[in-house]
Design a protein around this motif. Structure first.
Motif: not given
Lengths: 110, 119
Positions: B8, B17-19, B21, B68-69, B71, B80, B82-84
């Motif tokens: 990813g 943003s980028l996610r 994995s 960032f999140t 999960s 994962y 999630q980077m915003n």
């Protein structure tokens, strides 16, 4: 903010012994911080060496040992070899699900 | 054999943003706490985030908190990130890693995926 301190660089002769340390910007490192140590060669992923202060991960040579020395965690390499030349990082667990890496020590074997 | 494979990464503009994995295999994924760790070019390792086994507890470094999140999908054995609101200083190789079971240390590591934030 908690800062974990390591020597930026260290040098050891082949066959020699070196002790790298891991401290806190304020306060002392104890086993309660669950210090762990990691080895990283350039371009590679880190490798876990020591966890829970002094327990070697299976497969790690016994010339690597961990301890608390004074107010710091310490990684000692006994009988240093050429392929020990790489970067070493310590990690402290601060509690409440927060870990902090030290800045790393670049070890030179010459 | 434990395997962690990140994917990813790539080039993204500031503010984007980028996610990421991390596909896990070779162990019972749902029982392991997991971490993300990053390394900027030429710099040291920095702990980013942690998640417990069932995903009910997460923690973040101050530098990424709120952006960032972390999960996980235990059915897919995948972690994962999630980077915003990405910034240039988020440019780094991102590694996923397991906890060393039963201890407050990192255990197995993936090979990393490079994230570059630049216009």
């Amino acid at each position: 903010q908690t800062v974990v301190t390591q020597e930026p660089s260290f040098s050891v002769s082949p066959g020699g012994t070196v002790t790298l340390t891991c401290g806190l910007s304020s306060g002392s490192v104890s086993t309660s911080y669950h210090p762990s140590w990691y080895q990283q060669t350039p371009g590679q992923a880190p490798r876990t060496l020591i966890y829970s202060t002094n327990t070697r991960r299976p497969g790690v040579p016994d010339r690597f040992s961990g301890a608390i020395l004074g107010n710091k965690a310490a990684l000692t390499i006994t009988g240093a070899q050429a392929d020990d030349e790489c970067d070493y990082y310590c990690v402290l667990y601060l509690g409440s699900g927060i870990w902090v890496f030290g800045g790393g020590t670049k070890l030179t074997v010459l | 054999e434990v395997q962690l494979v990140e994917s990813g990464g790539g080039l993204v503009q500031p503010g984007g943003s980028l996610r990421l994995s991390c596909a896990a295999s070779g162990f019972t994924f749902s029982t392991y706490w997991m971490h993300w760790v990053r390394q900027a070019p030429g710099k040291g390792l920095v702990w980013v985030s942690h998640i417990n086994g069932d995903g009910s507890s997460t923690n973040y470094a101050d530098s990424v908190k709120g952006r960032f999140t972390i999960s996980r999908d235990n059915a897919r054995n995948t972690l994962y990130l999630q980077m915003n609101s990405l910034r240039a200083e988020d440019t780094a190789v991102y590694y996923c890693a397991t906890i060393w079971s039963g201890y407050y240390a990192l255990g197995y590591w993936g090979q990393g995926t490079l994230v570059t934030v630049s216009s």
